[in-house]
Design an enzyme around this catalytic site. Structure first.
Site, PDB file in Angstrom:
ATOM      1  N   SER A 131       0.827  -1.213   0.000  1.00  0.00           N
ATOM      2  CA  SER A 131       0.000   0.000   0.000  1.00  0.00           C
ATOM      3  C   SER A 131       0.857   1.257   0.000  1.00  0.00           C
ATOM      4  O   SER A 131       0.614   2.168  -0.785  1.00  0.00           O
ATOM      5  CB  SER A 131      -0.928   0.019   1.215  1.00  0.00           C
ATOM      6  OG  SER A 131      -1.882  -0.992   1.085  1.00  0.00           O
ATOM      7  N   TYR A 226      -9.275  -8.067  -2.751  1.00  0.00           N
ATOM      8  CA  TYR A 226      -8.577  -8.307  -4.011  1.00  0.00           C
ATOM      9  C   TYR A 226      -9.572  -8.724  -5.090  1.00  0.00           C
ATOM     10  O   TYR A 226     -10.713  -9.104  -4.803  1.00  0.00           O
ATOM     11  CB  TYR A 226      -7.551  -9.430  -3.844  1.00  0.00           C
ATOM     12  CG  TYR A 226      -6.315  -9.010  -3.085  1.00  0.00           C
ATOM     13  CD1 TYR A 226      -5.418  -8.105  -3.639  1.00  0.00           C
ATOM     14  CD2 TYR A 226      -6.042  -9.515  -1.827  1.00  0.00           C
ATOM     15  CE1 TYR A 226      -4.288  -7.716  -2.956  1.00  0.00           C
ATOM     16  CE2 TYR A 226      -4.915  -9.133  -1.121  1.00  0.00           C
ATOM     17  CZ  TYR A 226      -4.034  -8.232  -1.706  1.00  0.00           C
ATOM     18  OH  TYR A 226      -2.909  -7.844  -1.026  1.00  0.00           O
TER      19      TYR A 226
HETATM   20  P1  NAD Z   1      -4.613  -3.595  -5.727  1.00  0.00           P
HETATM   21  O1  NAD Z   1      -4.789  -5.072  -5.657  1.00  0.00           O
HETATM   22  O2  NAD Z   1      -4.882  -2.754  -4.514  1.00  0.00           O
HETATM   23  O3  NAD Z   1      -5.510  -2.999  -6.923  1.00  0.00           O
HETATM   24  C1  NAD Z   1      -5.696  -3.625  -8.155  1.00  0.00           C
HETATM   25  C2  NAD Z   1      -7.102  -3.296  -8.611  1.00  0.00           C
HETATM   26  O4  NAD Z   1      -7.306  -3.832  -9.912  1.00  0.00           O
HETATM   27  C3  NAD Z   1      -8.165  -3.918  -7.694  1.00  0.00           C
HETATM   28  O5  NAD Z   1      -9.064  -2.926  -7.247  1.00  0.00           O
HETATM   29  C4  NAD Z   1      -8.846  -4.934  -8.602  1.00  0.00           C
HETATM   30  O6  NAD Z   1     -10.209  -5.133  -8.289  1.00  0.00           O
HETATM   31  C5  NAD Z   1      -8.631  -4.312  -9.967  1.00  0.00           C
HETATM   32  N1  NAD Z   1      -8.773  -5.248 -11.075  1.00  0.00           N
HETATM   33  C6  NAD Z   1      -8.318  -6.521 -11.167  1.00  0.00           C
HETATM   34  N2  NAD Z   1      -8.649  -7.049 -12.361  1.00  0.00           N
HETATM   35  C7  NAD Z   1      -9.321  -6.072 -13.035  1.00  0.00           C
HETATM   36  C8  NAD Z   1      -9.908  -5.996 -14.319  1.00  0.00           C
HETATM   37  N3  NAD Z   1      -9.886  -7.025 -15.161  1.00  0.00           N
HETATM   38  N4  NAD Z   1     -10.498  -4.846 -14.685  1.00  0.00           N
HETATM   39  C9  NAD Z   1     -10.539  -3.775 -13.846  1.00  0.00           C
HETATM   40  N5  NAD Z   1     -10.005  -3.786 -12.617  1.00  0.00           N
HETATM   41  C10 NAD Z   1      -9.407  -4.921 -12.225  1.00  0.00           C
HETATM   42  O7  NAD Z   1      -3.164  -3.325  -6.261  1.00  0.00           O
HETATM   43  P2  NAD Z   1      -2.295  -1.996  -6.114  1.00  0.00           P
HETATM   44  O8  NAD Z   1      -1.511  -2.086  -4.871  1.00  0.00           O
HETATM   45  O9  NAD Z   1      -3.153  -0.797  -6.371  1.00  0.00           O
HETATM   46  O10 NAD Z   1      -1.296  -2.183  -7.334  1.00  0.00           O
HETATM   47  C11 NAD Z   1      -1.796  -2.081  -8.669  1.00  0.00           C
HETATM   48  C12 NAD Z   1      -0.721  -2.501  -9.676  1.00  0.00           C
HETATM   49  O11 NAD Z   1       0.357  -1.582  -9.632  1.00  0.00           O
HETATM   50  C13 NAD Z   1      -0.101  -3.878  -9.413  1.00  0.00           C
HETATM   51  O12 NAD Z   1       0.110  -4.548 -10.633  1.00  0.00           O
HETATM   52  C14 NAD Z   1       1.205  -3.561  -8.727  1.00  0.00           C
HETATM   53  O13 NAD Z   1       2.159  -4.579  -8.887  1.00  0.00           O
HETATM   54  C15 NAD Z   1       1.562  -2.320  -9.496  1.00  0.00           C
HETATM   55  N6  NAD Z   1       2.540  -1.444  -8.868  1.00  0.00           N
HETATM   56  C16 NAD Z   1       3.353  -0.804  -9.751  1.00  0.00           C
HETATM   57  C17 NAD Z   1       4.298   0.055  -9.305  1.00  0.00           C
HETATM   58  C18 NAD Z   1       5.136   0.774 -10.322  1.00  0.00           C
HETATM   59  O14 NAD Z   1       6.026   1.512  -9.949  1.00  0.00           O
HETATM   60  N7  NAD Z   1       4.874   0.596 -11.604  1.00  0.00           N
HETATM   61  C19 NAD Z   1       4.458   0.273  -7.928  1.00  0.00           C
HETATM   62  C20 NAD Z   1       3.598  -0.355  -7.020  1.00  0.00           C
HETATM   63  C21 NAD Z   1       2.616  -1.218  -7.525  1.00  0.00           C
END
Ligand code: NAD
Length: 380
Positions: A131, A226
């Site tokens: 988070s 999730y």
């Molecule tokens: P999270 O699990 O809190 O949120 C993911 C969201 O995506 C959830 O609300 C889920 O319901 C939704 N979701 C899943 N499948 C879906 C679909 N088919 N259509 C629409 N929504 C859908 O995750 P998070 O902590 O917010 O992280 C999100 C992403 O960002 C992850 O892939 C994580 O690895 C990535 N992340 C990237 C960086 C970066 O620097 N690029 C840094 C941190 C996290």
């Protein structure tokens, strides 16, 4: 007990703990050793750590002498040779993807705590690195998009003419998505949002964004916040709705993930080709395959005039606050495994200690990681 702070590799600007946390660890009766320049990229000097009571040591002294090693990323195979077999390692190791490394770490005898595997319960919030870091990623995703977007974000009425607000589409309203929505709204954009979890609708609307409803989503109410896998019929319907929304969007931030699985593919190459030239996609799921077909991990690709940004470590671009929050998370976790005498006390009855532990006593002890290891062994 000695806690060793390692300097991260070249591309990582964060550090596991800042000097103030090193100082707090002394109060837990631990001794802190740190590698030279460990905090330099987060704007903390060696003197800052020394002033907090930590000791400057060489990397090899730390690897072979520390009881607890702090390293955000996995240790290299060279480092591993020097680590003492009883060492405890704490970081973010994505063991569901890096399960082969985890088997080597288990063989070595080390105890590995991967904080990305903590159960997302109320008690775990103070140590929830996913988070604290995803929040930064969501914020930075919008700023990165704004800095390359060839237009304004807010609506403007000027003597030279009016500017309409940027249209931002956010896919996935979890931690990163919600922060991206809030940031885009603060900059004056009009924001539309997709998520498969009906529960996210209220949060999205409270931020002033529009929630695009796709009927027939699988019930995720028992998945601890999730997402769950969707039916083929739903996926098709969602793809059509995303297609309609994407051709009107200027900026798309994708964050859709299902824990431990490859990211769902939601934006096809054809959809990208139908977007306006100059549009931007920031794919936060790049590290797990990406939500967009064109995404390349840690690269920016320009396809038909659309920039697709696949930076998978945005928290590292904000190293001061990212390290500050990550370090607080680490400290709160260490308090669970260090007793009042400053000794290591691994209580596997505690769901947080058990949940985050991947290897211990020469075994992989996490059920989800074991399942993947066994499945992979069966298919080979
Ligand atoms: P999270 O699990 O809190 O949120 C993911 C969201 O995506 C959830 O609300 C889920 O319901 C939704 N979701 C899943 N499948 C879906 C679909 N088919 N259509 C629409 N929504 C859908 O995750 P998070 O902590 O917010 O992280 C999100 C992403 O960002 C992850 O892939 C994580 O690895 C990535 N992340 C990237 C960086 C970066 O620097 N690029 C840094 C941190 C996290």
């Amino acid at each position: 007990m000695i806690i060793g702070l390692l300097k991260e590799t070249e591309t990582e600007k964060r550090v596991s703990i800042l000097p103030d946390v090193a100082g707090n660890l002394l109060k837990l009766k631990a001794e802190v050793w740190f590698e030279a320049d460990a905090g330099l990229n987060a704007f903390q000097t060696n003197n800052d750590y020394v002033a907090a009571g930590a000791f400057l040591k060489s990397r090899s002294e730390i690897l072979s002498g520390a009881d607890v090693l702090l390293s955000i990323h996995p240790l290299s195979s060279t480092d591993l040779v020097a680590v003492k077999p009883t060492a405890v390692v704490v970081g973010v190791y994505q063991p569901l993807f890096n399960f082969i490394s985890m088997t080597h770490w288990a063989e070595k005898g080390m105890t590995t705590f991967s904080l990305d595997m903590l159960p997302r319960t109320t008690r775990a919030q103070a140590m929830d690195v996913l988070s604290s870091q995803a929040n930064i990623a969501g914020y930075k995703a919008v700023l990165v998009a704004a800095s390359v977007f060839p237009k304004y974000f807010p609506m403007l009425m000027t003597a030279a003419g009016s500017i309409s607000p940027a249209k931002v589409l956010v896919i996935g309203a979890g931690v990163a998505g919600l922060q991206a929505i809030a940031t885009a709204k603060r900059l004056g954009a009009v924001v539309e949002v997709f998520d498969t979890r009906a529960a996210s609708k209220e949060e999205v609307m409270s931020l002033g964004a529009k929630f695009v409803e796709v009927e027939g989503a699988a019930d995720a109410s028992k998945a601890g916040g999730y997402a769950v896998e969707q039916t083929e019929e739903y996926k098709l319907k969602q793809k059509q709705r995303i297609h309609e929304a994407i051709v009107k969007a200027d900026i798309v931030i994708t964050t859709a993930q299902i824990p431990g699985k490859k990211a769902p593919l939601l934006i096809t190459k054809t959809m990208v080709e139908e977007m306006r030239k100059g549009s931007i996609i920031v794919d936060l799921a790049a590290a797990t395959g990406g939500n967009c077909e064109v995404t390349k991990n840690n690269e920016t690709v320009v396809h038909h005039g659309v920039s697709i940004i696949g930076n998978s470590n945005l928290p590292s671009t904000m190293p001061a606050d990212a390290s500050k929050l990550y370090g607080k998370n680490v400290f709160n976790f260490l308090k669970l495994i260090i007793d009042a005498e400053g000794k290591l006390n691994l209580n596997f009855e505690d769901d947080l200690v058990k949940g985050a532990c991947i290897t211990h006593a020469k075994k992989i002890v996490n059920d989800r990681v074991n399942e993947i290891v066994n499945k992979t062994a069966a298919t080979n």
